[in-house]
Structure formats: structure tokens, C-alpha cells
Design a protein around this motif. Structure first.
Motif, short mmCIF file in Angstrom:
data_model
loop_
_atom_site.label_atom_id
_atom_site.label_comp_id
_atom_site.label_asym_id
_atom_site.label_seq_id
_atom_site.Cartn_x
_atom_site.Cartn_y
_atom_site.Cartn_z
N ILE A 93 -11.30 -9.82 1.54
CA ILE A 93 -11.22 -9.38 0.15
C ILE A 93 -12.12 -10.24 -0.73
O ILE A 93 -12.86 -9.74 -1.58
CB ILE A 93 -9.75 -9.44 -0.35
N ASN A 94 -12.07 -11.55 -0.53
CA ASN A 94 -12.86 -12.48 -1.34
C ASN A 94 -14.36 -12.35 -1.14
O ASN A 94 -15.13 -12.79 -1.98
CB ASN A 94 -12.41 -13.92 -1.10
N HIS A 95 -14.78 -11.76 -0.03
CA HIS A 95 -16.20 -11.59 0.24
C HIS A 95 -16.65 -10.14 0.07
O HIS A 95 -17.68 -9.74 0.60
CB HIS A 95 -16.54 -12.10 1.64
N CYS A 96 -15.87 -9.38 -0.66
CA CYS A 96 -16.16 -7.97 -0.87
C CYS A 96 -16.91 -7.78 -2.18
O CYS A 96 -16.33 -7.97 -3.26
CB CYS A 96 -14.85 -7.19 -0.88
N PRO A 97 -18.18 -7.41 -2.13
CA PRO A 97 -18.97 -7.23 -3.36
C PRO A 97 -18.39 -6.19 -4.30
O PRO A 97 -18.44 -6.35 -5.52
CB PRO A 97 -20.35 -6.80 -2.85
N GLU A 98 -17.83 -5.12 -3.77
CA GLU A 98 -17.26 -4.07 -4.62
C GLU A 98 -16.03 -4.57 -5.36
O GLU A 98 -15.81 -4.22 -6.51
CB GLU A 98 -16.93 -2.83 -3.80
N LEU A 99 -15.22 -5.39 -4.71
CA LEU A 99 -14.03 -5.93 -5.39
C LEU A 99 -14.42 -6.99 -6.42
O LEU A 99 -13.69 -7.20 -7.38
CB LEU A 99 -13.03 -6.49 -4.38
N ASP A 100 -15.57 -7.62 -6.24
CA ASP A 100 -16.06 -8.56 -7.26
C ASP A 100 -16.31 -7.83 -8.58
O ASP A 100 -16.20 -8.41 -9.65
CB ASP A 100 -17.35 -9.25 -6.80
N LYS A 101 -16.63 -6.54 -8.48
CA LYS A 101 -16.88 -5.73 -9.67
C LYS A 101 -15.59 -5.21 -10.30
O LYS A 101 -15.61 -4.64 -11.38
CB LYS A 101 -17.76 -4.53 -9.31
N GLN A 102 -14.48 -5.39 -9.58
CA GLN A 102 -13.17 -4.90 -10.04
C GLN A 102 -12.15 -6.03 -9.95
O GLN A 102 -11.29 -6.02 -9.08
CB GLN A 102 -12.73 -3.72 -9.18
N PRO A 103 -12.25 -7.02 -10.83
CA PRO A 103 -11.42 -8.22 -10.71
C PRO A 103 -9.91 -7.95 -10.71
O PRO A 103 -9.17 -8.63 -10.00
CB PRO A 103 -11.83 -9.09 -11.90
N GLN A 104 -9.46 -6.96 -11.46
CA GLN A 104 -8.02 -6.67 -11.46
C GLN A 104 -7.56 -6.15 -10.11
O GLN A 104 -6.50 -6.51 -9.62
CB GLN A 104 -7.67 -5.67 -12.56
N LYS A 105 -8.37 -5.30 -9.52
CA LYS A 105 -8.04 -4.76 -8.20
C LYS A 105 -8.09 -5.87 -7.15
O LYS A 105 -7.26 -5.93 -6.24
CB LYS A 105 -8.99 -3.63 -7.81
N LYS A 106 -9.06 -6.77 -7.30
CA LYS A 106 -9.19 -7.88 -6.36
C LYS A 106 -7.95 -8.78 -6.42
O LYS A 106 -7.39 -9.15 -5.38
CB LYS A 106 -10.45 -8.68 -6.65
N VAL A 107 -7.51 -9.10 -7.62
CA VAL A 107 -6.31 -9.93 -7.79
C VAL A 107 -5.10 -9.22 -7.18
O VAL A 107 -4.30 -9.82 -6.46
CB VAL A 107 -6.07 -10.26 -9.29
N ALA A 108 -4.98 -7.92 -7.46
CA ALA A 108 -3.86 -7.15 -6.91
C ALA A 108 -3.91 -7.14 -5.39
O ALA A 108 -2.88 -7.30 -4.73
CB ALA A 108 -3.90 -5.72 -7.46
N ALA A 109 -5.09 -6.96 -4.82
CA ALA A 109 -5.24 -6.92 -3.36
C ALA A 109 -4.81 -8.24 -2.74
O ALA A 109 -4.12 -8.26 -1.70
CB ALA A 109 -6.68 -6.59 -2.99
N ILE A 110 -5.18 -9.35 -3.35
CA ILE A 110 -4.79 -10.66 -2.82
C ILE A 110 -3.28 -10.85 -2.94
O ILE A 110 -2.63 -11.33 -2.01
CB ILE A 110 -5.58 -11.78 -3.52
N GLU A 111 -2.71 -10.44 -4.07
CA GLU A 111 -1.26 -10.54 -4.25
C GLU A 111 -0.53 -9.70 -3.20
O GLU A 111 0.46 -10.15 -2.61
CB GLU A 111 -0.85 -10.07 -5.64
N VAL A 112 -1.01 -8.50 -2.98
CA VAL A 112 -0.37 -7.61 -2.00
C VAL A 112 -0.54 -8.18 -0.59
O VAL A 112 0.42 -8.16 0.20
CB VAL A 112 -0.94 -6.18 -2.10
N ALA A 113 -1.71 -8.70 -0.29
CA ALA A 113 -1.92 -9.30 1.04
C ALA A 113 -0.91 -10.42 1.27
O ALA A 113 -0.31 -10.51 2.35
CB ALA A 113 -3.35 -9.83 1.16
N ASP A 114 -0.70 -11.26 0.25
CA ASP A 114 0.28 -12.33 0.38
C ASP A 114 1.70 -11.79 0.50
O ASP A 114 2.49 -12.28 1.30
CB ASP A 114 0.21 -13.28 -0.83
N SER A 115 2.02 -10.79 -0.30
CA SER A 115 3.39 -10.25 -0.30
C SER A 115 3.75 -9.61 1.04
O SER A 115 4.93 -9.55 1.40
CB SER A 115 3.59 -9.25 -1.43
N CYS A 116 2.77 -9.14 1.77
CA CYS A 116 3.05 -8.50 3.06
C CYS A 116 3.28 -9.52 4.18
O CYS A 116 3.79 -9.16 5.24
CB CYS A 116 1.92 -7.54 3.43
N THR A 117 2.95 -10.77 3.93
CA THR A 117 3.09 -11.79 4.96
C THR A 117 4.49 -11.81 5.57
O THR A 117 4.64 -11.80 6.79
CB THR A 117 2.72 -13.18 4.42
#
Length: 155
Positions: A86-110
Motif C-alpha cells: 500500500i505504501n509503495h502504491c503510486p495511485e494511493l499516493d494520489k488518494q491519501p484518505q483511501k491510503k490511510v483507510a487501507a492501512i487502517e483496514v489492513a491493521d484491523s484484519c490482523t
């Protein structure tokens, strides 16, 4: 249980951004490779049922989750591997809110993707967790994006 094409065809949300439209051909190739490796002749049943029912369908979903760096090479959910992706995804760099959400969701699924073994089982569990988490936050799921790619393959 809502699995997938959608799932298969869906953990890809986080990836959807990372693989964006310019890489549809690469994703199509990955889909075809997973279909071949899992002896899945068609995605028709997944598309109709909206869930993986057979062993081949479940393993296809798991294969796609590995390609998306959701699962590690042992077929287990790996939040750190996925967050690195996620952190190395150029498209998510353009969508910071989605990137933050994706990281939160990735953590929550642990803690939620633990009662499974191997990529055939864990791919479904992880895909559903990730999809539900992104949906809850109001973002497109990977399943929706993957379904669009499959539609392009069929045309």
C-alpha cells in the motif's frame, strides 16, 4: 458469507489503486495464471454465485490474494507485507484518505484473519475482511474493481 468473485476478484481494492487502469493487462495476466494454476476453467460460477464454493475457486481467490501481497508465500495474512505494498502504491499516493483507510483496514484484519490455514482458506477470509473494512469506510472494494477487469476479459 460473501466471498468472491467478489472476493477473488476483490481483495484487489487496495491493489486496484496500485494497478490502476494502465495495468489492466497485467492483472488480466495474473487472473489467467491463477486460473491455470488452480485448474479453474471459468470464472462464470464465481460471478454467478458471488462466492467461492469449490476448492478450485477458493484456491483461485487465495492465489490472487498472494499476487496482491495480502498473503505471504506461506499463504498467511501478512499485514506488514500488505501495508508495504500500500505504501509503495503510486495511485494511493494520489488518494491519501483511501491510503490511510487501507492501512487502517489492513491493521484491523490482523486479528480477524487467524482461524484459517493456507492460501485457499486465508485468501477468502482476508478478502472478505478487507472488502468489508473498505466498504464500511465508504471506499470501493477490490472485488468491484476485479469484476470490472473480468468484464474486460470477457469482452
Amino acid at each position: 458469507m460473501r466471498t468472491l468473485l467478489i472476493a477473488a476478484v476483490s481483495a484487489l481494492l487496495f491493489s486496484a489503486a496500485s494497478k490502476a487502469d494502465g495495468n489492466d493487462a497485467k492483472v488480466m495476466s495474473e487472473i489467467k495464471a491463477c486460473m491455470a494454476s488452480e485448474n479453474l476453467d471459468s470464472l462464470a460460477a464465481l460471478r454467478t454465485n458471488k462466492e467461492a464454493r469449490t476448492a478450485e475457486e477458493k484456491c483461485f481467490v487465495g492465489c490472487m490474494m498472494q499476487n496482491l501481497h495480502v498473503l505471504n508465500s506461506d499463504g498467511q495474512y501478512d499485514a506488514e507485507l500488505f501495508k508495504d505494498h500500500i505504501n509503495h502504491c503510486p495511485e494511493l499516493d494520489k488518494q491519501p484518505q483511501k491510503k490511510v483507510a487501507a492501512i487502517e483496514v489492513a491493521d484491523s484484519c490482523t486479528g480477524k484473519v487467524t482461524a484459517c490455514s493456507g492460501y485457499c482458506e486465508c485468501g477468502i477470509v482476508a478478502g472478505n475482511c478487507l472488502s468489508q473494512g473498505m466498504e464500511t469506510r465508504g471506499h470501493e472494494t477490490i472485488y468491484g474493481w476485479l469484476e470490472k477487469i473480468v468484464d474486460k476479459m470477457d469482452s
